[in-house]
Design an enzyme around this catalytic site. Sequence first.
Site, PDB file in Angstrom:
ATOM      1  N   CYS A 171       0.654  -1.257   0.083  1.00 12.45           N
ATOM      2  CA  CYS A 171      -0.084   0.185  -0.163  1.00 12.45           C
ATOM      3  C   CYS A 171       0.936   1.191   0.125  1.00 12.45           C
ATOM      4  O   CYS A 171       2.005   1.331   0.612  1.00 12.45           O
ATOM      5  CB  CYS A 171      -0.976  -0.105   1.180  1.00 12.45           C
ATOM      6  N   TYR A 256      -7.354   7.042   6.274  1.00 14.30           N
ATOM      7  CA  TYR A 256      -8.414   6.259   6.316  1.00 14.30           C
ATOM      8  C   TYR A 256      -9.250   6.330   7.783  1.00 14.30           C
ATOM      9  O   TYR A 256     -10.117   5.986   7.700  1.00 14.30           O
ATOM     10  CB  TYR A 256      -7.962   4.803   5.827  1.00 14.30           C
TER      11      TYR A 256
END
Length: 441
Positions: A171, A256
């Site tokens: 990621c 997030y």
Amino acid sequence: MSGLKIATIGGGSSYTPELVEGFIRRYEELPVRELWLVDIPAGREKLEIVGALAKRMVEKAGVPIEIHLTLDRRAALAGADFVTTQFRVGGLEARAKDERIPLKYGVIGQETNGPGGLFKGLRTIPVILEICREMEELCPDAWLVNFTNPAGMVTEAVLRYSSIRKVVGLCNVPIGMRMGVAKMLGVEPDRVAIDFAGLNHMVYGLDVYLDGKRITQELIDRLCSEEESGITMRNIVDMGWEKDFLKALGVLPCPYHRYYYQTRTMLEHELEAARTEGTRAEVVQKVEAELFDMYKDPNLAIKPPQLEKRGGAYYSDAACSLIASIYNDKRDIQPVNTRNNGAIASIPDESAVEINCVITKDGPKPIAIGDLPVAVRGLVQQIKSFERVAAEAAVTGDYRTAVLAMTINPLVTSDTIAKQIVDEMMEAHREHLPQFFRTVS
């Protein structure tokens, strides 16, 4: 012939020039002989456009990398040393459904979190497991480097439901956080180090260092003194943090986390965006159209800077640095998704976690942190439960398990709403969820 064969599944992605640039820049330490870009028939046009740009980039750089374009995945996998995955089942049209449908029920619609993350996982996991089976046959010694979201859930599924052990989930959020901290401090990124631990899109910076000196509290104080954190992503709005909360939390949240700690505000923002400019998927469709128009230019032979609008910043650094470190046994430290193996005490050993690892020729070796702070431990465990149940639903095609996964996700407000969302999204994605619609003969 010496050199590496790399197969990229989803080669027609707009991200591919970022990957190609990374391999070009690292050619001296990472001698890629063949790069196979593979896609499905529906992606043929994009594959040809991106592939032509990749060939021009390689020619301009003067490196002897052969670019192969194919719709034959087995040919791409045969004899590969590394397999990277960056595909999206159903394309951006499916993502748009993931984002719009939950909003009708007053629930956040997002690519990797909540209902959207669940259904992206349900569509993706059967495909990644099929790729794993082909790898077992065609390139059993290859490393699988997965960039396909939801990366944590996908890595969890590979670890639990395939015999592939050379798998790493990747990621760009952690590297983006480090770059954001460096920019905030006005220093070069290589002077900043962060102790990452948690899950994909649920990772925390437990401690932050500048030139080896711990500056966690000073950084949090700095974040609390500004209206915006400066540490976010193109696809996540930055509204700053409640100061008392952030100081009490005592660790650096990732972008997030806004969906979990600022749920109502983020929902309101998404509802407004959907009414005006469109959901993120709809915005990205426009960005991609512009990018592919650029990619068609026969005079373009570099990665265009506009690609950063796509949200793929630092992709090449994350993917190519990982591959180079495995190939060269560098034993440097990188945050990746890998088997926990006791690194985080409150997560099962066999589960996937996102954590700093020493990267060796034998793969990532997670750096044990003991346990997560009690303030964040419960949320991480809840998301891990969600990932595990979601992966089980994807593999078994069991409707009730899918409803259970939806219900235990913290962004979904009740079991009744969970079932309603599942029912509508199942129908909307029927084409890409064959495991839930098997006919009994």
